[in-house]
Design an enzyme around this catalytic site. Structure first.
Site, PDB file in Angstrom:
ATOM      1  N   ALA A 288      -2.338   0.674  -9.719  1.00  0.00           N
ATOM      2  CA  ALA A 288      -1.909   0.570 -11.111  1.00  0.00           C
ATOM      3  C   ALA A 288      -2.391  -0.727 -11.749  1.00  0.00           C
ATOM      4  O   ALA A 288      -2.279  -0.905 -12.959  1.00  0.00           O
ATOM      5  CB  ALA A 288      -0.380   0.638 -11.189  1.00  0.00           C
TER       6      ALA A 288
ATOM      7  N   ASP B 104      -3.802   2.086  -1.557  1.00  0.00           N
ATOM      8  CA  ASP B 104      -3.042   1.366  -2.566  1.00  0.00           C
ATOM      9  C   ASP B 104      -3.345  -0.123  -2.384  1.00  0.00           C
ATOM     10  O   ASP B 104      -3.766  -0.558  -1.302  1.00  0.00           O
ATOM     11  CB  ASP B 104      -1.553   1.659  -2.371  1.00  0.00           C
ATOM     12  CG  ASP B 104      -0.667   0.750  -3.200  1.00  0.00           C
ATOM     13  OD1 ASP B 104      -0.865   0.685  -4.418  1.00  0.00           O
ATOM     14  OD2 ASP B 104       0.218   0.094  -2.607  1.00  0.00           O
TER      15      ASP B 104
ATOM     16  N   ASP C 178      -1.318  -3.318  -3.996  1.00  0.00           N
ATOM     17  CA  ASP C 178      -0.232  -4.292  -3.898  1.00  0.00           C
ATOM     18  C   ASP C 178       0.686  -3.999  -2.716  1.00  0.00           C
ATOM     19  O   ASP C 178       1.281  -2.927  -2.612  1.00  0.00           O
ATOM     20  CB  ASP C 178       0.587  -4.296  -5.191  1.00  0.00           C
ATOM     21  CG  ASP C 178      -0.207  -4.829  -6.375  1.00  0.00           C
ATOM     22  OD1 ASP C 178      -1.289  -5.403  -6.151  1.00  0.00           O
ATOM     23  OD2 ASP C 178       0.251  -4.656  -7.519  1.00  0.00           O
TER      24      ASP C 178
ATOM     25  N   LYS D 114      -1.841   8.565  -9.762  1.00  0.00           N
ATOM     26  CA  LYS D 114      -2.733   8.214  -8.653  1.00  0.00           C
ATOM     27  C   LYS D 114      -3.206   9.475  -7.928  1.00  0.00           C
ATOM     28  O   LYS D 114      -4.379   9.607  -7.580  1.00  0.00           O
ATOM     29  CB  LYS D 114      -2.031   7.290  -7.661  1.00  0.00           C
ATOM     30  CG  LYS D 114      -1.884   5.859  -8.110  1.00  0.00           C
ATOM     31  CD  LYS D 114      -1.362   5.021  -6.942  1.00  0.00           C
ATOM     32  CE  LYS D 114      -1.201   3.568  -7.313  1.00  0.00           C
ATOM     33  NZ  LYS D 114      -0.739   2.758  -6.169  1.00  0.00           N
TER      34      LYS D 114
ATOM     35  N   ASP E  73       4.807 -18.026 -20.616  1.00  0.00           N
ATOM     36  CA  ASP E  73       4.235 -16.765 -20.159  1.00  0.00           C
ATOM     37  C   ASP E  73       4.131 -16.740 -18.644  1.00  0.00           C
ATOM     38  O   ASP E  73       4.367 -15.707 -18.013  1.00  0.00           O
ATOM     39  CB  ASP E  73       2.855 -16.551 -20.781  1.00  0.00           C
ATOM     40  CG  ASP E  73       2.914 -16.419 -22.293  1.00  0.00           C
ATOM     41  OD1 ASP E  73       3.704 -15.592 -22.774  1.00  0.00           O
ATOM     42  OD2 ASP E  73       2.171 -17.147 -22.972  1.00  0.00           O
TER      43      ASP E  73
ATOM     44  N   ASP F 225       2.315   1.451   0.627  1.00  0.00           N
ATOM     45  CA  ASP F 225       3.594   0.870   1.033  1.00  0.00           C
ATOM     46  C   ASP F 225       4.760   1.468   0.262  1.00  0.00           C
ATOM     47  O   ASP F 225       5.915   1.257   0.621  1.00  0.00           O
ATOM     48  CB  ASP F 225       3.586  -0.639   0.762  1.00  0.00           C
ATOM     49  CG  ASP F 225       3.666  -0.935  -0.735  1.00  0.00           C
ATOM     50  OD1 ASP F 225       4.684  -1.499  -1.187  1.00  0.00           O
ATOM     51  OD2 ASP F 225       2.726  -0.572  -1.459  1.00  0.00           O
TER      52      ASP F 225
END
Length: 306
Positions: free
Chosen positions: A167, A59, A61, A211, A87, A234
């Protein structure tokens, strides 16, 4: 005991007890020696050198990188005038939640992706890939967890392939994978026509069960044995992916994943410091005002959703 027949009954009894005591002591010593050997025996080598049926899936992040890669990418695009200050503020709110909660919230992640898609709409894929290389150097390289990087390198050194599974947009993931010397990346695919982003996704975001399906499909295509593969994450959202492999690792785990990993005796690695702030991903150098502001944002957001 026949050899002791010439002794008196009392002396025979004493001698017999001595023999039994000696035998018992010897047996205890032998068992103790065996236990020492067993406890001192190192774990089998992992990853296994030359095992071409094994691979590793990471993964991104908060596993490989501190914080959300999409936020850092957004900072780089803002610097290059891709969007307005309002933004960037939206990106900052989403990142504040991610860092303070220490977990992946599907709704927040979807909002972040929608923001990113609207920003890149009309831009060429090749342009974003080129900018991604620059943004990696500016904001991402220093946020790679050295411990996780070492785990990935161990697999590479053993001759195994290593993929990011995230993702985040696949273009971002591919840049990071390439810069880290990894095999490649699986990520969310944004639709493009003639090399230009349309502002839509191809299918769904690569999150949670998706995933696991991506890893399963890649393993089948590569001829891998998942029972010999490793996966690292995580987040409890990645339990489906972690459960697929024979060597699951919980890296900087959130509360739910930590509990699950302990119940199943999965391996745990935590590269965060012992400080409470660092455990949820807030930089040690962050000022009190930044922490307070982020906390207020998270609380306000939580109240609106109740």
């Amino acid at each position: 005991m026949a050899a002791l027949g010439w002794l008196t009954p009392r002396r025979r009894s004493a001698t017999a007890r001595s023999v039994l005591a000696g035998e018992a002591s010897a047996e205890a010593a032998r068992k103790s020696s065996q236990e020492v050997e067993e406890t001192s025996t190192p774990e089998p080598e992992f990853p296994v050198l030359g095992d071409d049926k094994a691979a590793a899936f990471f993964d991104l992040d908060n596993t490989v990188m501190q914080g959300a890669s999409l936020f850092h990418f957004g900072r780089g695009l803002y610097k290059r005038k891709f969007f307005e200050t309002r933004d960037l503020a939206k990106f900052a709110w989403q990142q504040a939640w991610f860092r303070l909660a220490g977990i992946e919230d599907p709704e927040h992640m979807q909002e972040a992706r929608d923001s990113a898609l609207s920003i890149v709409q009309g831009h060429r894929v090749s342009e974003l890939m080129s900018i991604g290389e620059e943004i990696y150097d500016e904001y991402m390289a220093e946020r790679i967890w050295p411990g996780t990087r070492a785990l990935a390198q161990a697999h590479l050194d053993a001759g195994q392939k290593v993929w990011l599974v995230t993702a985040a947009p696949v273009e971002i993931a591919q840049v990071i994978a390439r810069r880290l010397g990894l095999t490649g990346a699986l990520g969310t695919v944004a639709e493009s026509v003639d090399g230009v982003y349309t502002g839509k996704l191809v299918g769904e975001p690569l999150h949670g069960p998706a995933k696991a399906e991506a890893v399963r499909a890649l393993a089948a295509a590569e001829g891998l044995d998942l029972s010999r593969c490793a996966a690292y994450s995580d987040s409890h959202n990645d339990i489906p992916m972690l459960s697929l492999v024979g060597h699951p690792y919980a890296i900087n785990p959130d509360t739910k994943l930590r509990k699950h990993a302990r119940q199943l005796d999965w391996r745990l690695r935590d590269y965060r410091t012992g400080r409470k702030a660092a455990k949820v991903g807030i930089p040690a150098a962050a000022g009190v005002g930044a922490v307070a502001g982020g906390t207020a944002a998270a609380i306000a957001l939580h109240r609106r959703r109740r």
